[in-house]
Design a protein around this motif. Structure first.
Motif, PDB file in Angstrom:
ATOM      1  N   TYR A 109       6.134   2.502   1.333  1.00 59.67           N
ATOM      2  CA  TYR A 109       5.077   1.509   1.175  1.00 59.67           C
ATOM      3  C   TYR A 109       4.862   0.740   2.467  1.00 59.67           C
ATOM      4  O   TYR A 109       5.796   0.520   3.251  1.00 59.67           O
ATOM      5  CB  TYR A 109       5.422   0.536   0.040  1.00 59.67           C
ATOM      6  CG  TYR A 109       5.605   1.243  -1.281  1.00 59.67           C
ATOM      7  CD1 TYR A 109       4.514   1.546  -2.084  1.00 59.67           C
ATOM      8  CD2 TYR A 109       6.870   1.655  -1.688  1.00 59.67           C
ATOM      9  CE1 TYR A 109       4.675   2.236  -3.278  1.00 59.67           C
ATOM     10  CE2 TYR A 109       7.044   2.336  -2.885  1.00 59.67           C
ATOM     11  CZ  TYR A 109       5.940   2.627  -3.668  1.00 59.67           C
ATOM     12  OH  TYR A 109       6.102   3.310  -4.835  1.00 59.67           O
TER      13      TYR A 109
ATOM     14  N   GLU B  92      -4.382   9.789   6.646  1.00 57.03           N
ATOM     15  CA  GLU B  92      -3.598  10.784   5.911  1.00 57.03           C
ATOM     16  C   GLU B  92      -2.468  10.140   5.109  1.00 57.03           C
ATOM     17  O   GLU B  92      -1.657  10.838   4.482  1.00 57.03           O
ATOM     18  CB  GLU B  92      -3.004  11.796   6.904  1.00 57.03           C
ATOM     19  CG  GLU B  92      -4.061  12.543   7.716  1.00 57.03           C
ATOM     20  CD  GLU B  92      -3.453  13.279   8.894  1.00 57.03           C
ATOM     21  OE1 GLU B  92      -2.390  12.817   9.386  1.00 57.03           O
ATOM     22  OE2 GLU B  92      -4.005  14.300   9.307  1.00 57.03           O
ATOM     23  N   GLY B  93      -2.383   8.803   5.149  1.00 56.97           N
ATOM     24  CA  GLY B  93      -1.334   8.115   4.417  1.00 56.97           C
ATOM     25  C   GLY B  93       0.001   8.135   5.121  1.00 56.97           C
ATOM     26  O   GLY B  93       1.060   8.078   4.480  1.00 56.97           O
ATOM     27  N   ARG B  94      -0.028   8.167   6.454  1.00 52.74           N
ATOM     28  CA  ARG B  94       1.196   8.163   7.242  1.00 52.74           C
ATOM     29  C   ARG B  94       1.321   6.850   8.020  1.00 52.74           C
ATOM     30  O   ARG B  94       0.328   6.206   8.349  1.00 52.74           O
ATOM     31  CB  ARG B  94       1.209   9.341   8.233  1.00 52.74           C
ATOM     32  CG  ARG B  94       1.193  10.700   7.555  1.00 52.74           C
ATOM     33  CD  ARG B  94       1.269  11.839   8.567  1.00 52.74           C
ATOM     34  NE  ARG B  94       1.278  13.125   7.892  1.00 52.74           N
ATOM     35  CZ  ARG B  94       2.360  13.695   7.365  1.00 52.74           C
ATOM     36  NH1 ARG B  94       3.531  13.088   7.464  1.00 52.74           N
ATOM     37  NH2 ARG B  94       2.285  14.859   6.757  1.00 52.74           N
TER      38      ARG B  94
ATOM     39  N   THR C 292       0.854  -1.181   0.000  1.00 48.77           N
ATOM     40  CA  THR C 292       0.000   0.000   0.000  1.00 48.77           C
ATOM     41  C   THR C 292       0.890   1.231   0.000  1.00 48.77           C
ATOM     42  O   THR C 292       1.729   1.380   0.899  1.00 48.77           O
ATOM     43  CB  THR C 292      -0.900   0.039   1.249  1.00 48.77           C
ATOM     44  OG1 THR C 292      -1.727  -1.130   1.267  1.00 48.77           O
ATOM     45  CG2 THR C 292      -1.773   1.284   1.260  1.00 48.77           C
ATOM     46  N   PRO C 293       0.761   2.123  -0.991  1.00 47.21           N
ATOM     47  CA  PRO C 293       1.560   3.353  -0.957  1.00 47.21           C
ATOM     48  C   PRO C 293       1.170   4.210   0.244  1.00 47.21           C
ATOM     49  O   PRO C 293      -0.024   4.356   0.548  1.00 47.21           O
ATOM     50  CB  PRO C 293       1.204   4.048  -2.267  1.00 47.21           C
ATOM     51  CG  PRO C 293       0.567   3.005  -3.119  1.00 47.21           C
ATOM     52  CD  PRO C 293      -0.089   2.040  -2.189  1.00 47.21           C
TER      53      PRO C 293
ATOM     54  N   GLU D 292      -1.506   2.471   9.806  1.00 46.88           N
ATOM     55  CA  GLU D 292      -1.573   3.529   8.793  1.00 46.88           C
ATOM     56  C   GLU D 292      -2.678   4.503   9.163  1.00 46.88           C
ATOM     57  O   GLU D 292      -3.771   4.109   9.579  1.00 46.88           O
ATOM     58  CB  GLU D 292      -1.868   2.918   7.422  1.00 46.88           C
ATOM     59  CG  GLU D 292      -2.008   3.938   6.310  1.00 46.88           C
ATOM     60  CD  GLU D 292      -2.530   3.343   5.017  1.00 46.88           C
ATOM     61  OE1 GLU D 292      -2.540   4.058   3.994  1.00 46.88           O
ATOM     62  OE2 GLU D 292      -2.959   2.170   5.029  1.00 46.88           O
TER      63      GLU D 292
ATOM     64  N   GLU E 257       7.404  10.059  -0.128  1.00 51.81           N
ATOM     65  CA  GLU E 257       7.906   9.744  -1.465  1.00 51.81           C
ATOM     66  C   GLU E 257       8.373   8.294  -1.521  1.00 51.81           C
ATOM     67  O   GLU E 257       9.341   7.917  -0.854  1.00 51.81           O
ATOM     68  CB  GLU E 257       9.082  10.674  -1.815  1.00 51.81           C
ATOM     69  CG  GLU E 257       9.723  10.389  -3.160  1.00 51.81           C
ATOM     70  CD  GLU E 257      10.977  11.206  -3.404  1.00 51.81           C
ATOM     71  OE1 GLU E 257      11.734  10.862  -4.329  1.00 51.81           O
ATOM     72  OE2 GLU E 257      11.202  12.181  -2.653  1.00 51.81           O
ATOM     73  N   ASN E 258       7.663   7.470  -2.265  1.00 50.85           N
ATOM     74  CA  ASN E 258       8.083   6.090  -2.519  1.00 50.85           C
ATOM     75  C   ASN E 258       8.196   5.257  -1.237  1.00 50.85           C
ATOM     76  O   ASN E 258       9.086   4.418  -1.102  1.00 50.85           O
ATOM     77  CB  ASN E 258       9.426   6.085  -3.266  1.00 50.85           C
ATOM     78  CG  ASN E 258       9.653   4.790  -4.029  1.00 50.85           C
ATOM     79  OD1 ASN E 258       8.709   4.161  -4.497  1.00 50.85           O
ATOM     80  ND2 ASN E 258      10.902   4.377  -4.131  1.00 50.85           N
TER      81      ASN E 258
ATOM     82  N   ALA F  90       0.781   7.648   1.119  1.00 47.45           N
ATOM     83  CA  ALA F  90       0.652   8.819   0.246  1.00 47.45           C
ATOM     84  C   ALA F  90       1.373  10.050   0.777  1.00 47.45           C
ATOM     85  O   ALA F  90       1.702  10.954   0.000  1.00 47.45           O
ATOM     86  CB  ALA F  90      -0.830   9.136   0.037  1.00 47.45           C
TER      87      ALA F  90
END
Length: 639
Positions: free
Chosen positions: A108, A398-400, A99-100, A395, A105-106, A102
């Motif tokens: 997962y 917010e994608g953190r 899962t990226p 996770e 940068e790059n 978000a």
């Protein structure tokens, strides 16, 4: 020119093959038939990427033999390129394994099967013809804790029951990698075969995966690493989190004399990233014994004093004792500077000038995530802001990434969090958001304080070796050992509370000699002998120290406030006297309790240490270490 007719016969693994390395011995006069041999053995298995016939013939033979044994649907020869990584990442995102994150940068996120989350020491074996090449002559009834032995015959049966056809329906990736700077005289080459694309991505971070490996390798030998998740297709069981594994059938076996590693059933960490503990410690310690150097579970750091003089230190700590934190220390004292060379493993060899030189054989950090934060280790946090893989962490919406220890860094306390099991989670919940052994894998070159010489082919000169563990009682903050033999004895007696990195439960203080208990590659008595043998002309052996950051007061509070203030002027004497260490700004420090040696504690400890050495090392204990034991007992008796 004659040919060996056996090269042209169909390959079938037998117990005799497992017990002998003759299968890999190819005479030069048989070289011209290698293409035909490879073609016959591969049969209908296609090469999906790369050209097998461009590789050194020993590698061709290795790949062909194992492909015929494990029967993958195709062979993918890795080149370490960015394009290759992007292809694999895209597929894993599409399948749901990655899962990226978000916000970065790059970066997962990966979640494993909950049954595949840690090292499995109880299923990790050394395979040698003589049992006592692996384990010591322990006392009757004592179970060896320094290594598990399996006979070649038994291993043959275990191999036969697992590996034939184990890659059916999967791609076999061929990973060429260098442990240490490519071409360094201290480095070694490995080739890993795996059916896990997660392993491919992680090995790219943790080792130097590069097609130049083939040129450096030439006709020389290499460490053979064979890994399978152990779940051939069609899969007949439920796959959790898109993470194939076979936890009931896990086996991690090492054949030291053949320089070979076989791993089955687990896709996680050191069980599958075979360049790490399996190669860099268990196999490498055997190579080091044969060649006269050291492969150790140690960080490497450079410490620069205010006068500009730099000193390099190697330090051994069991897992989760602050090794990564120490390697990336930010001193608070003006004028002091720390730079990281490595956070986990050191390969050390004496140079022509007599000094001990060390390299970090790894290319990345594989750190424990919980407890890592901008407060405890800002350098680690700075390292994994991009190009990193996080396994079994939580996770945020917010994608953190999130794990225990980051509570103060959550700005929106109502943010939605998904835990490592994929379930909704919120701050204050009783269950952990991240698995206690969840990890980050990040390129070492991204560390803000990576040493400019961290990839020096010659290595860096080691002036001091530190041993330390998590000891809540009795053991003082720091002491210098009396000499090389006493330092080895002190390392042999190392103890620490157990951690989540292995399958042990609870907080029991366990022996972890030299911080190598789970990683010992051969007889521990012979290992101590090897250390002792290194004190000879023209070798200038480093001084050895012991530290304990984790001593607690009677009220259960840590007596030493933190890593940021651990760099102090060297004190005179074995244990520094009061006033010899600058404590300004550290608050109320109970010096007497911090540095005391409680007589009752140490007398009991001395009895326990003797029992440990007699039970676990027995007749293999070197006389020099026995003498140190007796001398220390006399000193303790006089307390």
């Amino acid at each position: 020119m004659t040919t060996n007719p056996n090269l042209l016969t169909p390959f079938k693994a037998t117990k005799a093959d497992v017990e002998s390395s003759s299968l890999r011995q190819i005479s030069e006069d048989a070289f011209y038939v290698i293409n035909e041999v490879v073609t016959r053995r591969l049969g209908h298995i296609p090469i999906l990427k790369g050209d097998l016939h461009d590789l050194p013939y020993k590698v061709q033979r290795f790949v062909a033999e194992k492909a015929e044994l494990m029967r993958p649907r195709g062979i993918f020869i890795c080149d370490g390129s960015q394009h290759e990584a992007e292809q694999i990442i895209s597929k894993l995102i599409e399948r749901g394994m990655l899962t990226p994150l978000a916000a970065y940068e790059n970066n997962y996120l990966c979640r494993t099967d909950p049954k595949d989350v840690a090292r499995v020491e109880s299923k990790t074996w050394m395979v040698t013809p003589d049992k006592y090449q692996t384990v010591t002559h322990t006392a009757p009834g004592a179970e060896p804790i320094m290594g598990h032995w399996m006979s070649p015959f038994e291993f043959g049966g275990e191999l036969d029951s697992r590996f034939p056809g184990c890659m059916a329906g999967r791609i076999m990736y061929v990973i060429p990698f260098s442990m240490g700077p490519l071409g360094s005289p201290l480095s070694k080459i490995g080739i890993q075969l795996t059916d896990s694309n997660y392993v491919v991505l992680s090995m790219r971070i943790m080792t130097r995966v590069n097609p130049d490996v083939w040129e450096v390798l030439g006709n020389n030998d290499f460490v053979r690493c064979i890994h399978s998740v152990g779940l051939p297709r069609p899969v007949k069981q439920r796959v959790i989190n898109h993470w194939p594994c076979n936890p009931e059938r896990v086996l991690i076996a090492h054949r030291p004399s053949e320089r070979e590693i076989w791993s089955f059933g687990s896709g996680y960490g050191g069980n599958s990233l075979l360049g790490k503990k399996c190669f860099a410690l268990r196999i490498a310690s055997n190579i080091a014994h044969d060649e006269g150097w050291l492969a150790e579970h140690m960080l490497i750091m450079g410490v620069t004093r205010p006068n500009g003089k730099e000193h390099f230190i190697a330090a051994a700590f069991p897992s989760a004792c602050g090794k990564t934190n120490l390697a990336m220390l930010e001193p608070t004292l003006p004028g002091w500077k720390v730079r990281c060379v490595g956070d986990d493993i050191a390969w050390m060899k004496f140079g022509e000038d007599g000094r001990l030189y060390a390299i970090n054989p790894e290319a990345g950090f594989f750190g424990v995530a919980p407890g890592t934060s901008n407060k405890t280790n800002p350098m680690a946090v700075g390292t994994f802001q991009k190009n990193s893989i996080f396994t079994n962490v939580a996770e945020t919406s917010e994608g953190r990434y999130y794990w225990e220890g980051l509570e103060d860094e959550i700005k929106d306390k109502n943010v939605e969090i998904t835990d490592w099991l994929g379930n909704p989670w919120k701050l204050g919940d009783a269950t952990p958001a991240a698995h206690p052994n969840s990890r980050f894998a990040a390129p070492a070159k991204q560390c803000p304080i990576i040493h400019p010489d961290w990839e020096s082919p010659e290595g860096v000169p080691i002036e001091a070796i530190i041993f330390g563990g998590r000891r809540p009682d009795g053991v003082p903050l720091v002491f210098e050992t009396f000499g090389w033999h006493h330092g080895i004895f002190t390392g042999a007696c190392l103890k620490s509370e157990t951690t989540a990195a292995a399958e042990h439960k609870g907080k029991n203080v366990m022996h972890d000699p030299m911080a190598m208990r789970p990683f010992m590659g051969y007889n521990f008595g012979k290992y101590l002998d090897h250390w002792i043998s290194l004190e000879k002309a023209p070798h200038k052996v480093p001084k050895i120290y012991h530290v304990n950051w984790f001593r607690k007061s009677k009220e259960g509070k840590f007596l030493w406030p933190g890593f940021g203030d651990n760099i102090r002027d060297t004190a005179v004497g074995v244990i520094p006297s009061q006033g010899s260490i600058n404590l300004d700004g550290l608050g109320d420090i109970n010096w007497d309790e911090l540095m005391s040696l409680p007589a009752d504690y140490w007398k009991q400890d001395a009895k326990e240490v003797r029992k440990f050495l007699e039970d676990q090392v027995g007749s293999d204990l070197p006389n020099e270490i026995r003498e140190e034991l007796e001398s220390q007992e006399k000193r303790i008796e006089a307390l």
